[in-house]
Scaffold this motif. Structure first.
Motif, short mmCIF file in Angstrom:
data_model
loop_
_atom_site.label_atom_id
_atom_site.label_comp_id
_atom_site.label_asym_id
_atom_site.label_seq_id
_atom_site.Cartn_x
_atom_site.Cartn_y
_atom_site.Cartn_z
N TYR A 97 2.23 3.27 12.11
CA TYR A 97 1.19 3.30 11.08
C TYR A 97 0.25 2.11 11.22
O TYR A 97 -0.99 2.27 11.20
CB TYR A 97 1.86 3.30 9.71
N LEU A 101 -3.84 2.06 12.28
CA LEU A 101 -4.92 1.39 11.55
C LEU A 101 -5.69 0.44 12.47
O LEU A 101 -6.93 0.35 12.40
CB LEU A 101 -4.35 0.62 10.35
N SER A 105 -9.67 0.85 13.56
CA SER A 105 -10.63 -0.24 13.40
C SER A 105 -11.31 -0.57 14.73
O SER A 105 -12.50 -0.88 14.76
CB SER A 105 -9.91 -1.48 12.85
N VAL A 111 -10.02 4.60 7.18
CA VAL A 111 -9.22 5.60 6.48
C VAL A 111 -9.41 5.39 4.99
O VAL A 111 -9.42 4.25 4.51
CB VAL A 111 -7.72 5.45 6.84
N VAL A 113 -8.53 5.07 1.12
CA VAL A 113 -7.40 4.36 0.53
C VAL A 113 -6.27 5.32 0.17
O VAL A 113 -5.10 5.09 0.52
CB VAL A 113 -7.85 3.57 -0.73
N SER A 116 -4.55 6.89 3.17
CA SER A 116 -3.79 5.84 3.85
C SER A 116 -2.49 5.54 3.13
O SER A 116 -1.43 5.40 3.75
CB SER A 116 -4.63 4.57 3.96
N GLN A 119 0.03 8.37 3.52
CA GLN A 119 0.64 8.38 4.84
C GLN A 119 1.67 7.27 4.99
O GLN A 119 2.74 7.50 5.58
CB GLN A 119 -0.43 8.22 5.93
N LEU A 120 1.41 6.12 4.44
CA LEU A 120 2.37 5.02 4.51
C LEU A 120 3.69 5.43 3.87
O LEU A 120 4.77 5.16 4.41
CB LEU A 120 1.81 3.78 3.83
N GLN A 124 1.94 12.66 2.56
CA GLN A 124 0.63 13.26 2.79
C GLN A 124 0.66 14.76 2.99
O GLN A 124 -0.29 15.47 2.68
CB GLN A 124 -0.09 12.58 3.97
N THR A 135 -5.53 12.18 9.48
CA THR A 135 -6.05 10.82 9.57
C THR A 135 -4.97 9.88 10.09
O THR A 135 -3.79 10.21 10.09
CB THR A 135 -6.54 10.33 8.18
N GLY A 136 -5.39 8.70 10.52
CA GLY A 136 -4.43 7.70 10.98
C GLY A 136 -3.53 8.25 12.07
O GLY A 136 -3.99 8.82 13.06
N SER A 138 -1.72 11.04 12.74
CA SER A 138 -1.58 12.40 12.19
C SER A 138 -0.22 13.01 12.51
O SER A 138 0.25 13.90 11.79
CB SER A 138 -2.70 13.29 12.73
#
Length: 382
Positions: A97, A101, A105, A111, A113, A116, A119-120, A124, A135-136, A138
């Protein structure tokens, strides 16, 4: 519950088979990258992969239910089980994860908020919006299903053990019918728009069939039932080779039905039969093509490889050069030799990073924290 406290035989072949199943997942994601300049080659690559990656994901859910049921001991407790599963999943997930990120970047992307955060904490896939699942990192969407399965596994195991051995196959039929019913429900009750670029279905229909954890749990429970069938001696004695042929035939048949039914409805039963057949071969001491040291080594890296491979493919592709088209970043393309070399390099880098993650995070964490340390007993002399 099982009546013995002895461990069941180690399923080396299923470990080896894990990485073989990872290959179509990797290649499908590589095909989605469109690395070839010739569009016919890119589309041909994607067409050739078909729904092999989806079938492999279905196998992983069935395998999860099978292996955890196979290895669960009556002396185990839900708390001990959850502890092991937590330290098996979350450390690797958090590392991937954070890497996602950082890579986002590095190519100038961000992503939201809420996506994100979901997903953490691996929730999700419960949200019917591609912004949350695409996202992130996936690939972590499938961990949401795993976490949901682990959360209720002790209760599910109690229920599965209440099923009489002579009725287990009826329940297998019920699970398979449930899996086949999901796409029908999705097509009947959900809107046809907005549509997806592939498959001719809507994003909500695809989400319900592919991402929704509650329905994917059916495959996990199917794996549990297959394990109980083997453990109770009610297996049908299907060998690995004919079981493998059934998978191939089912996959060919699946390509003739509407898209949502291709994902797992047609292939889930043959996949479950193959899983059980390989386990029976291992338990009986019969060799399989999957139990050699190389395959087992690859299989042990499969979880880390799964978490990292799409990050390497997607962001590695963008870091090698990209343009912006209609608000999206599109990676550069190559001729056939260059595209093949890029995919091969992506595989090698993913494998190397998986080895680092497995040996640098997964194994040390499991050794240190997956089991509660026993408090030394001090003898008191009176």
């Amino acid at each position: 519950m099982q009546t013995t406290t002895q461990s069941n035989p180690n399923l080396r072949s299923l470990t080896g088979l894990r990485f073989l199943a990872m290959l179509p997942v990797f290649l499908t994601h590589a095909a989605f990258e469109g690395v070839f300049t010739d569009e016919e080659v890119s589309w041909g690559f994607l067409d050739a992969m078909g729904t092999t990656g989806y079938m492999a994901v279905s196998f992983f859910f069935v395998l999860s239910g099978f292996v955890i049921t196979w290895s669960y001991r009556p002396t185990d407790t839900p708390r001990a089980f959850w502890r092991r599963r937590f330290f098996r999943v979350f450390p690797n997930h958090v590392v991937s994860y954070v890497l996602a990120l950082a890579l986002l970047s590095s190519v100038g992307l961000g992503v939201g908020v809420l996506p994100s955060v979901t997903q953490l904490f691996l929730v999700q896939s419960w949200v019917p919006d591609p912004v949350f699942t695409d996202t992130g990192n996936s690939a972590s969407w499938s961990l949401v299903v795993d976490v949901a399965f682990y959360a209720i596994f002790p209760a599910l195991l109690t229920l599965v053990h209440r099923i009489g051995p002579n009725r287990l196959w009826y329940w297998v039929g019920g699970m398979v019918a449930g899996v086949a019913l999901v796409p029908a429900v999705a097509l009947a009750v959900l809107p046809d728009t907005p549509g997806m670029p592939l498959g001719g279905v809507s994003t909500s229909q695809y989400w319900l069939t592919h991402f929704f954890p509650l329905f994917r749990l059916l495959e996990c429970v199917l794996g549990m039932l297959m394990a109980r069938i083997v453990l109770t001696g009610t297996w049908i004695r299907l060998r690995v080779l004919p079981a493998s042929l059934l998978v191939v035939l089912a996959y060919g048949l699946a390509q003739q039905v509407p898209f949502l039914y291709r994902l797992n409805a047609v292939t889930v039963l043959p996949v479950a039969l193959l899983t059980a057949a390989v386990a029976v071969a291992d338990a009986g001491g019969r060799g399989t093509p999957f139990d050699n040291k190389v395959m087992v080594w690859f299989g042990e890296l499969s979880f880390a490889f799964y978490l990292l491979h799409n990050l390497v493919l997607k962001y590695g592709h963008l870091l090698l050069g990209h343009t912006e088209e209609e608000g999206e970043l599109v990676g550069r393309t190559w001729g056939i030799p260059g595209g093949i070399a890029l995919i091969a390099a992506g595989f090698a880098v993913s494998l190397l990073l998986a080895w680092v993650l497995h040996n640098g995070v997964e194994k040390p964490v499991m050794r240190r924290w997956s089991r509660r340390k026993r408090t030394p007993v001090t003898e008191v002399i009176t």
